[in-house]
Design a protein around this motif. Structure first.
Motif, short mmCIF file in Angstrom:
data_model
loop_
_atom_site.label_atom_id
_atom_site.label_comp_id
_atom_site.label_asym_id
_atom_site.label_seq_id
_atom_site.Cartn_x
_atom_site.Cartn_y
_atom_site.Cartn_z
N LEU A 3 3.80 40.33 42.53
CA LEU A 3 2.65 39.85 42.09
C LEU A 3 1.64 39.09 42.92
O LEU A 3 1.97 38.73 43.92
CB LEU A 3 2.84 38.95 40.89
CG LEU A 3 3.74 39.50 39.88
CD1 LEU A 3 4.22 38.24 38.92
CD2 LEU A 3 2.93 40.65 39.08
N LYS A 4 0.54 39.33 42.84
CA LYS A 4 -0.63 38.47 43.32
C LYS A 4 -1.44 37.10 42.60
O LYS A 4 -1.92 37.72 41.51
CB LYS A 4 -1.60 39.16 43.98
CG LYS A 4 -2.60 38.57 44.95
CD LYS A 4 -3.59 39.46 45.44
CE LYS A 4 -3.26 40.52 46.40
NZ LYS A 4 -4.31 41.70 46.97
N ASP A 72 -3.07 39.82 39.92
CA ASP A 72 -2.58 39.67 38.52
C ASP A 72 -3.00 38.66 37.92
O ASP A 72 -3.15 38.81 36.49
CB ASP A 72 -1.13 39.91 38.98
CG ASP A 72 -0.51 41.17 39.52
OD1 ASP A 72 -0.61 42.25 38.72
OD2 ASP A 72 -0.32 40.84 40.91
N LEU A 73 -3.15 37.44 38.30
CA LEU A 73 -3.50 36.24 37.66
C LEU A 73 -4.21 35.30 38.54
O LEU A 73 -3.85 35.14 39.81
CB LEU A 73 -2.08 35.59 37.36
CG LEU A 73 -2.25 34.12 36.54
CD1 LEU A 73 -2.79 34.20 35.23
CD2 LEU A 73 -0.93 33.38 36.53
N PHE A 329 3.53 25.64 39.55
CA PHE A 329 3.10 25.52 38.10
C PHE A 329 4.04 25.51 36.80
O PHE A 329 3.79 25.65 35.75
CB PHE A 329 1.94 26.56 37.73
CG PHE A 329 0.75 26.19 38.46
CD1 PHE A 329 0.02 24.95 38.13
CD2 PHE A 329 0.28 26.78 39.58
CE1 PHE A 329 -1.32 24.67 38.68
CE2 PHE A 329 -0.88 26.45 40.31
CZ PHE A 329 -1.54 25.41 39.92
N GLY A 330 5.14 25.82 37.25
CA GLY A 330 6.45 26.24 36.21
C GLY A 330 5.98 27.56 35.61
O GLY A 330 6.36 27.60 34.35
N LEU A 331 5.61 28.60 36.02
CA LEU A 331 5.34 29.91 35.42
C LEU A 331 6.62 30.85 35.33
O LEU A 331 7.35 30.70 36.09
CB LEU A 331 4.31 30.46 36.22
CG LEU A 331 2.77 29.96 36.37
CD1 LEU A 331 1.88 30.54 37.14
CD2 LEU A 331 2.23 29.69 34.96
N ASP A 332 6.63 31.52 34.32
CA ASP A 332 7.50 32.35 34.30
C ASP A 332 7.47 33.60 34.97
O ASP A 332 6.40 34.29 35.40
CB ASP A 332 7.60 33.00 32.63
CG ASP A 332 8.02 32.18 31.72
OD1 ASP A 332 8.68 31.21 31.92
OD2 ASP A 332 7.60 32.34 30.57
N ARG A 333 8.78 33.90 35.79
CA ARG A 333 8.50 35.03 36.88
C ARG A 333 8.32 36.25 36.20
O ARG A 333 9.01 36.60 34.94
CB ARG A 333 9.81 34.86 37.90
CG ARG A 333 9.58 33.50 38.50
CD ARG A 333 10.83 33.47 39.55
NE ARG A 333 10.81 32.25 40.33
CZ ARG A 333 10.25 32.18 41.28
NH1 ARG A 333 9.36 32.91 41.94
NH2 ARG A 333 10.23 30.81 42.05
#
Length: 333
Positions: A3-4, A72-73, A329-333
């Motif tokens: 991802l980017k 992607d985000l 950031f504690g984002l889901d992978r």
């Protein structure tokens, strides 16, 4: 596929001068859109501040460009002129809450692609902590703050207390340079942005290290400095040398300055493969996050190109392009 994730991008909502007057009727920032609305000016009262285009306020155009760059985000935050630190705290708190709500409205266009960092009225500790917590609960991933409030740098006790609050509440913090030091000598060629802005970022980092502030801030704080940490990485050897040989440098700092690089992160906006290699060597491959400074001219024009086209090992590229930011950031992978 890697991802980017671009964690350093800016927005400016289409606020009118009448709306800005709630903060200050004379100098508050607002947006003047020109012609067909594809371009405009950020205004400071009557004065043009910066020419801009619709990527700053149009989420559809933003997502279209993200697709073009393979992003992607994107995690967006205020253009620093929006901070409002010079104004009365109560007015700045109301302003920050309004800007934060507008940021979430912007992200609602594509909630899986756009996320936001909040701004806070950093001139008032209680109000800043309150808005940081409110914004986090409302959906912001963290907060963005400037590297100083007037003459108060990040080692100021109230600013340290704000960082402690963010650590305790699990609120990640991005520190962005702004209101750059200059006595008028850097009048042309964008020299305040090219010289003073990297120095402001280094000043923020060293004020935390050399003051001993990191000894008082929990290690749980997720803290990132924009623009590759400014001039910090290149000049760290000079700082360590000064710490070893001058007691005035180390009087409040118990460990060599280079030992504190595990207390913060930096973004990757350094624009040169040699600088990127140095940055990774100094900070470590787990402490560098993809950041572009989108959509401004001094940002990376093709987001992620420097990292993607580098000679870094694939695993390291993966960390910088997405995995480190997901951890931060504690984002889901």
């Amino acid at each position: 596929m890697t991802l980017k994730i671009d964690m350093h991008a800016h927005f400016f909502p289409p606020i009118t001068r009448q709306e800005a007057a709630a903060l200050d009727p004379v100098d508050a920032p607002w947006l003047r859109r020109d012609g067909d609305g594809s371009t405009g000016q950020i205004m400071a009262g009557d004065r043009p501040f910066r020419p801009v285009d619709a990527t700053l306020w149009d989420p559809a155009l933003r997502v279209e460009q993200m697709d073009r760059h393979g992003v992607d985000l994107q995690i967006l935050c205020a253009t620093p002129v929006m901070f409002g630190y010079a104004y009365p705290a109560r007015a700045a708190a109301d302003w920050a809450a309004r800007m934060n709500d507008l940021a979430l409205e912007h992200c609602a266009f594509a909630p899986d692609r756009l996320k936001a960092l909040a701004q806070v009225p950093l001139q008032d500790l209680e109000l800043a902590c309150r808005e940081a917590s409110r914004a986090r609960a409302a959906g912001h991933l963290g907060v963005q703050i400037g590297n100083h409030v007037g003459p108060r740098d990040l080692d100021d006790d109230t600013l340290v207390q704000f960082l402690v609050h963010c650590a305790d509440e699990g609120i990640p913090v991005l520190v962005h340079p702004w209101d750059m030091m200059t006595d008028g000598r850097m009048k042309r060629w964008m020299l305040p942005w090219l010289v003073a802005m990297p120095a402001e970022t280094q000043l923020g980092i060293l004020s935390l290290i050399l003051s001993g502030a990191f000894e008082r801030i929990p290690r749980s704080l997720k803290l990132c400095f924009a623009h590759g940490g400014g001039s910090f990485a290149f000049l760290l050897g000079r700082v360590d040398n000064a710490w070893r040989h001058r007691d005035i440098v180390r009087q409040d700092c118990p460990q060599p300055p280079s030992s504190y690089t595990d207390r913060f992160y930096v973004d990757s906006a350094v624009f040169d493969p040699r600088s990127l290699r140095l940055l990774i060597d100094v900070m470590g491959e787990d402490r560098v996050l993809l950041g572009s400074d989108y959509p401004y001219p001094l940002g990376e024009q093709e987001v992620g190109r420097l990292v993607s086209n580098s000679d870094l090992l694939p695993a390291v590229r993966h960390k910088i392009l997405s995995a480190n930011t997901q951890t931060f950031f504690g984002l889901d992978r």
